[in-house]
Each structure stands twice: as C-alpha cells, then as structure tokens.
Design a protein around this motif. Structure first.
Motif, PDB file in Angstrom:
ATOM      1  N   PHE A  48     -10.815   0.585   7.447  1.00 30.66           N
ATOM      2  CA  PHE A  48      -9.586   1.315   7.138  1.00 30.66           C
ATOM      3  C   PHE A  48      -9.878   2.758   6.751  1.00 30.66           C
ATOM      4  N   ILE A  49      -8.839   3.590   6.835  1.00 33.46           N
ATOM      5  CA  ILE A  49      -8.947   5.007   6.507  1.00 33.46           C
ATOM      6  C   ILE A  49      -8.378   5.231   5.110  1.00 33.46           C
ATOM      7  N   GLN A  50      -9.203   5.731   4.216  1.00 30.21           N
ATOM      8  CA  GLN A  50      -8.849   5.848   2.801  1.00 30.21           C
ATOM      9  C   GLN A  50      -7.563   6.622   2.562  1.00 30.21           C
ATOM     10  N   SER A  51      -7.401   7.749   3.236  1.00 32.42           N
ATOM     11  CA  SER A  51      -6.253   8.621   2.961  1.00 32.42           C
ATOM     12  C   SER A  51      -4.919   7.977   3.313  1.00 32.42           C
ATOM     13  N   GLN A  52      -4.954   6.922   4.112  1.00 31.12           N
ATOM     14  CA  GLN A  52      -3.711   6.284   4.539  1.00 31.12           C
ATOM     15  C   GLN A  52      -3.250   5.181   3.572  1.00 31.12           C
ATOM     16  N   LEU A  53      -3.944   5.055   2.434  1.00 39.36           N
ATOM     17  CA  LEU A  53      -3.564   4.095   1.409  1.00 39.36           C
ATOM     18  C   LEU A  53      -3.168   4.861   0.144  1.00 39.36           C
ATOM     19  N   PRO A  54      -1.923   5.289   0.030  1.00 41.99           N
ATOM     20  CA  PRO A  54      -1.506   6.032  -1.164  1.00 41.99           C
ATOM     21  C   PRO A  54      -1.649   5.210  -2.443  1.00 41.99           C
TER      22      PRO A  54
END
Length: 337
Positions: free
Chosen positions: A85-91
């Motif tokens: 997963f991409i960290q920035s896409q998990l607020p």
C-alpha cells in the motif's frame, strides 16, 4: 535472525526515493518473500515519510513509488499474499500521528539515537524539518494502525520500535484499555551490506549501490570497480580478506562455502589475482539478478496494472487502519455522533 512464531502480523516497507539495491535484497526483500507464506504481511511504500527530507524534490518520490513496487514484484513479492500500500493514501495514519504526538516530549525525540544519527548525517544542525524530527511518532502510527507484532528493521532502527512501544504503553495506560499492540523488532543476521566502494553502508545517496534493476553490463562494471585490498598490488603478493568487499559479497551470495574458503586461503598466501575472485562474484550476481531483471521487465510493460495492484492493496490496508482509528477515537471519547 531468531525463529519467528507462526501467524504474526508484520509491517515493513521502504521510502520510495530510488530503486532498491542488493542491500535491500539481503537485508529484507528475500525475507519478505518467505514471510508472506507464513504471516500476515503489510508492505508500505512510505512516500509521505520520504517527504520529511525530500519536500524540494517531490517528483523523485512520486515516480519511485512505481519503481519500488516493480522491485517488490520482481523479487517475488505477491500482492495476493502481501498487502502492498501507499502510505500517503491512508489519512488515518496522519490522524493517529496527531493524537500520538501528545504522548511524546521533544526531549524524548531528541534522545532517540536513530533520529540523532540521521540528523547528523543530513547536517540539519538545528534546522530540522518538524516532520523529520517527529517521524518516530509517524512510524508508531504506521505500526499500530495494523496492530503489527513484528517489524523487520536494521539494528540502527531498533530504537524506533522501542519508542513506538512506549507510545503504545502510554496510550493504553491513558485510556485504561489495551487498544494498541506492542511490536518486536526483527533484525536480520546479515546486517548491512557494505557499498561496492568499501564504505560501511550500501546507499543510493552515496552512489555506491548496485540496483536490483541493473543491467548485465552495469553489474559487470560495478564488480570491476569493487574495493579489494589496496596493498595487493601483484598477483604473487599475499592479500587481505578482512575488509575486502569482494569476499564479503562472496560470503553472502556464493552458496558453495567450501569454494569461498579455498579462495580465501589462496588469496591470503598469494598467487590469486583480484580479477579471478571478481569473475567468480560476477558470475554469482548475474545468476541472481537476471531472473529478477526479467520479471521486472514483464511487470514494467504494464504500469497501469501495477498501479491497479497498488490501489487494491491500499484499499485493503485503509480498511484495517480505519478500524484501528475508530477504536482509538472511541477510547479517547471522540465518538460524538
């Protein structure tokens, strides 16, 4: 690395600031391929964390998300077994960080050995970006969001796991419930692979790394440039094995240990040239990297499909992080509606 109990939840990942290299392979990637068949594994492309010291070169971070994902897939990481997963896409991770910041003092962050060393290496002095200074708290959010029980890290990163566990204990004590879970650091036996120039660390930023995506010619060139024994001027001269990068790599990558020991003995007594041991190493590295290179090319031919895989993994990861955040907010009394 000690034996790991079955059915653990693992969180690990990489900052997408450049292609991954042999050091990453030895230190983590080959273990992740094994872990994904035995544990629940989350692999994070830490693009938000990379911004803490790359805000001025955001495009580098963005374009390397795909590059690092390709390296994962090429090494055998299966998105059906590992959640990438991409960290920035998990607020949710950002919100958890905000709450955890209230459980950490500036003095404690200043004492973190990993932070102190990273500040020294980057020569920040007192001009430390606040995001960089507080990234142990962000890392705690990453770990606890998935209730990870194991976090594979290098020995120099162990203080980060210790600080994350401090936050877990403080939070649970504060709310009077065991909401968050402590994690154990998993430190690989190999440690850091030295750079091809003999420096203690193989690093993208130091320019002494051999990328997993390197072409056959690039592999050959890198091996020829490798640091050996500067006093081994003639073939007949006795050579030193200790600190000789070629032998360090042979210890890691050549499965025929008896052959390596014979080469070491011959080198020590003299009569063995550097090019002989370098040819042996090149043969082994080419055999390792050729199938990785081929698989990478297959995945790279369809970048849209790779991004689709990342989107699926990110959606799955976000659902898990959202559940943890919901529990944290309820424990804090922030469930008003």
């Amino acid at each position: 690395m000690n034996a790991i109990p079955p059915n653990q939840t693992i969180l690990t990942g990489d900052r997408p600031t450049g292609p991954l290299h042999l050091g990453h392979y030895v230190g983590s990637l080959q273990n992740r391929v094994v872990f994904q068949d035995q544990h629940t594994q989350y692999l994070m492309l830490a693009d938000a964390q990379a911004f803490t010291d790359n805000m001025g070169d955001r495009d580098k971070v963005r374009r390397n998300v795909l590059e690092v994902a390709l390296d994962y897939l090429a090494c055998g990481i299966d998105p059906a077994k590992s959640t990438i997963f991409i960290q920035s896409q998990l607020p949710e991770l950002t919100e958890l960080t905000f709450y955890y910041l209230n459980l950490v003092t500036v003095a404690r962050l200043e004492r973190n050995p990993t932070v102190k060393e990273e500040i020294r290496l980057r020569d920040f002095q007192r001009d430390i970006p606040a995001g960089f200074f507080t990234y142990p708290v962000s890392q705690a959010a990453d770990i606890t969001a998935f209730k990870a029980t194991l976090v594979p890290v290098g020995a120099d990163q162990a203080p980060m796991i210790e600080q994350s566990n401090e936050i877990v204990r403080k939070f649970n004590a504060n709310v009077g419930q065991d909401i968050l879970v402590e994690a154990a650091a998993v430190i690989p036996a190999m440690g850091r692979l030295p750079g091809i120039d003999g420096k203690a660390k193989m690093s993208k930023s130091l320019g002494n790394a051999l990328a997993l995506s390197a072409s056959a010619d690039e592999v050959s060139k890198a091996v020829k440039m490798m640091y050996t024994d500067p006093n081994h001027l003639r073939v007949a001269d006795p050579g030193q094995v200790e600190g000789n990068v070629v032998f360090t790599y042979l210890d890691v990558f050549e499965p025929d240990t008896a052959l390596v020991e014979d080469l070491k003995a011959h080198y020590r007594r003299g009569g063995l040239g550097d090019m002989v041991i370098k040819r042996q190493l090149e043969q082994r590295l080419q055999a390792l990297l050729e199938p990785i290179r081929a698989r990478r090319a297959e995945f790279a031919a369809d970048p849209a499909e790779v991004m689709r895989m990342l989107a699926q993994g990110t959606d799955k990861a976000r659902a898990v992080a959202a559940q943890t955040l919901s529990e944290v907010k309820a424990a804090l009394g922030l469930n008003y509606f």
